[in-house]
Every structure is written in structure tokens, then in C-alpha cells.
Design an enzyme around this catalytic site. Structure first.
Site, short mmCIF file in Angstrom:
data_model
loop_
_atom_site.label_atom_id
_atom_site.label_comp_id
_atom_site.label_asym_id
_atom_site.label_seq_id
_atom_site.Cartn_x
_atom_site.Cartn_y
_atom_site.Cartn_z
N ASP A 40 0.81 -1.22 0.00
CA ASP A 40 0.00 0.00 0.00
C ASP A 40 0.85 1.27 0.00
O ASP A 40 0.30 2.38 -0.05
CB ASP A 40 -0.98 0.01 1.18
N HIS A 41 2.16 1.10 0.02
CA HIS A 41 3.04 2.27 0.00
C HIS A 41 3.90 2.36 -1.26
O HIS A 41 4.58 3.38 -1.44
CB HIS A 41 3.93 2.29 1.24
#
Length: 304
Positions: free
Chosen positions: A66-67
């Protein structure tokens, strides 16, 4: 000098409820810095008029998807759009391996230099030092190696008291020396002290980005007194055990960090997908740190 951050994504783990995974665009003196690049970041950049061509620095905090899962797509678009100038990428050591593998099997050779700089999650270090800003890593306490980033304005030159300079007929060629703090000696030998001709510039501002982390005092001193603190607040405090298990922070804990480090303002984000609305998280944080705001996507926060 412009110093502001636009939120592109504020969800943790997965995109949900019109929230996207983590990404932020920091504008410092009209230079853009991208912080994390979750899935969908390109779409968010288009939506909020953040031009990829203006980004020269990208910072990836850690290798949870998610990063960074939007990164290869962004690099590919830069390549297809004819980028030629260098891009500076900072992140964990294995990030370069991930990028190289995807480019290898798509048979893609980037048209621009990709300057990859490895971050060290075990110690704080300066990674960028240019005319506008000094950027340092912040070692955090997550399930895998993770760094935050702190962006500190450089101290500006002193401000001239133009009316006073004109009254004394001080030549323009002396202005630069005055800005640097020098006194002025007139032709008749009279010395005018610098503090009678200039005033101090504004105090340098700082933005601290604390990505995924367990509540841990080890990074408190480094982020002390920042102008704006972004801190993850994945859960409400009634899920403190879950936060500890996953090495995350609650909204209440994020507010406590801001309080104890004397931040001027707090911005919370990285919200769990379990929360359809965010008011409870905001209220919980504001219960002990009133100067708290939500990292709402598309919103720009001026760091002042």
C-alpha cells in the site's frame, strides 16, 4: 516560500470507501516531492492536478504494497511521456530489485536516469540537502524495516528594511551583504549595525512524515517542534491490542505523539478499511490534541 502538502491517498492496506492507499505530494518552492506511491497514485495525481513531470524526488517508506505498488506504473508513464531528466528515488534496498525485475520482463529500458538511493531503517541520516530543504530519514518501528521522512526548510537570509536603506542612500550592491548579516560602513566612517537595517527572516518550517509505526519514543526527539506532523492513526484506541499486533498506532496515540513532541499541528492518516467514516478518529485525537486534522484526499495543507 511555498511549503504545502497535498494528500493523494490516506487508506491503509487496501483502497476502500473512495480512499486510496498512501501517497502525498509535497510542494516546496514549486519543486514537487512524492512521498510513498500506493496503488492508484497516478489517477489521484491526474484528479488533483499534480504533474508527474514536475516530480524529481520520490521517497518510499517501506515495502508493504500500500506504499509502493503504484510506483512502477508511474515510472512507466514517465518513460512513455518522454521524460529525460533524472529522477531520484529513495527507499529500502530491495525496492531497486523489484523495479528492475518488472522492467526486465516487460522489456522496458527507461529513457531517463533513475538514481536510486538506499535508505537505512536503523539510523537517521540526511539524504537530500539542496538550496531549499534538508531531508532526513526517521527510523520507525514497524513489522518490516520502515522509515519516515522529515523535511526542514533552510534558514532564509535576513529581510531588508527598504525604507531605512533608501533614507540612508545605501547602494544596492551592499544589499546582499546586509541580507547575510553584515554591518554597513558609510563613506564618512559611521557604522550602521545590521539589526537596524534588517530583520530576521521567518523561522524555518518543518514537515515530519511518520509512516507505519508502533508507538515508540525512539523517534520523538527527531520530530520535536515540527510545524506540521503527519502521523499514521490506523485504528481507534479501543483496538489498541490490534495496533500493537500489527505495529501500528491509534488516533489517541498519534495525538499523544504530537502533544509530547510539541508539534504545532497534527495530520492523521493511514485509516483502516474498517472505518467508513472518520469522525470518530478525529474526535479521539482532538480529545488530547485539538490542532488535529484528517488527511482528506485532495486537500492541501499549507505548512505555516
Amino acid at each position: 516560500m511555498k511549503f504545502e502538502v497535498t494528500i493523494l491517498g490516506s487508506s491503509s492496506a487496501t483502497p476502500i470507501f473512495n480512499r486510496n492507499p498512501t501517497a502525498q505530494a509535497l510542494n516546496i518552492n514549486e519543486h514537487l516531492y512524492l512521498i510513498d506511491c500506493g496503488e492508484g497514485t497516478q489517477q489521484q495525481m491526474l484528479r488533483f492536478d499534480i504533474k508527474a513531470s514536475r516530480i524529481d524526488y520520490i521517497f518510499i517508506s517501506h515495502l508493504h504494497g500500500d506504499h509502493y505498488l503504484g510506483l512502477v506504473g508511474l515510472l512507466s508513464s514517465m518513460h512513455l511521456n518522454g521524460r529525460k531528466k533524472a529522477l531520484y528515488l529513495f527507499g529500502p534496498p530491495h525496492l531497486k530489485e523489484i523495479i528492475d525485475l518488472q522492467l526486465k520482463y516487460s522489456e522496458t529500458t527507461l529513457q531517463f536516469p533513475l538514481e536510486f538511493k538506499v535508505t537505512d531503517a536503523k539510523k537517521a541520516e540526511v539524504i537530500v540537502n539542496n538550496n531549499d530543504i534538508i531531508i532526513e530519514t526517521i527510523p520507525l518501528d514497524h513489522r518490516i524495516d520502515c522509515t519516515g521522512f522529515i523535511f526542514r526548510e533552510k534558514k532564509r537570509l535576513r529581510k531588508l528594511l527598504k525604507e531605512k536603506l533608501e533614507q540612508l542612500n545605501i547602494p544596492v550592491e551592499y544589499y546582499t551583504a546586509l541580507k547575510k548579516g553584515n554591518d554597513y560602513t558609510a563613506n564618512n566612517g559611521v557604522v550602521y549595525k545590521n539589526d537596524t537595517l534588517t530583520i530576521d527572516s521567518d523561522a524555518p518550517k518543518a514537515y515530519a512524515y511518520c509512516s507505519d509505526t508502533l508507538y515508540n519514543e525512539q523517534y520523538f526527539s527527531q520530530i520535536s517542534n515540527v510545524t506540521l506532523l503527519y502521523h499514521e492513526a490506523t485504528f481507534l484506541n479501543d483496538m489498541l491490542d490490534r495496533a500493537k499486533d500489527t505495529h501500528h498506532t491509534t488516533a489517541l496515540q498519534a495525538a499523544d505523539v504530537a502533544l509530547r513532541t510539541h508539534a504545532k499541528r497534527l495530520l492523521i492518516g493511514h485509516f483502516s478499511a474498517r472505518y467508513k467514516t472518520l469522525n470518530e478518529l478525529l474526535e479521539e485525537a482532538r480529545s488530547i490534541f485539538p490542532a488535529t486534522e484528517l488527511a482528506i484526499e485532495g486537500k492541501t495543507f499549507v505548512i505555516e
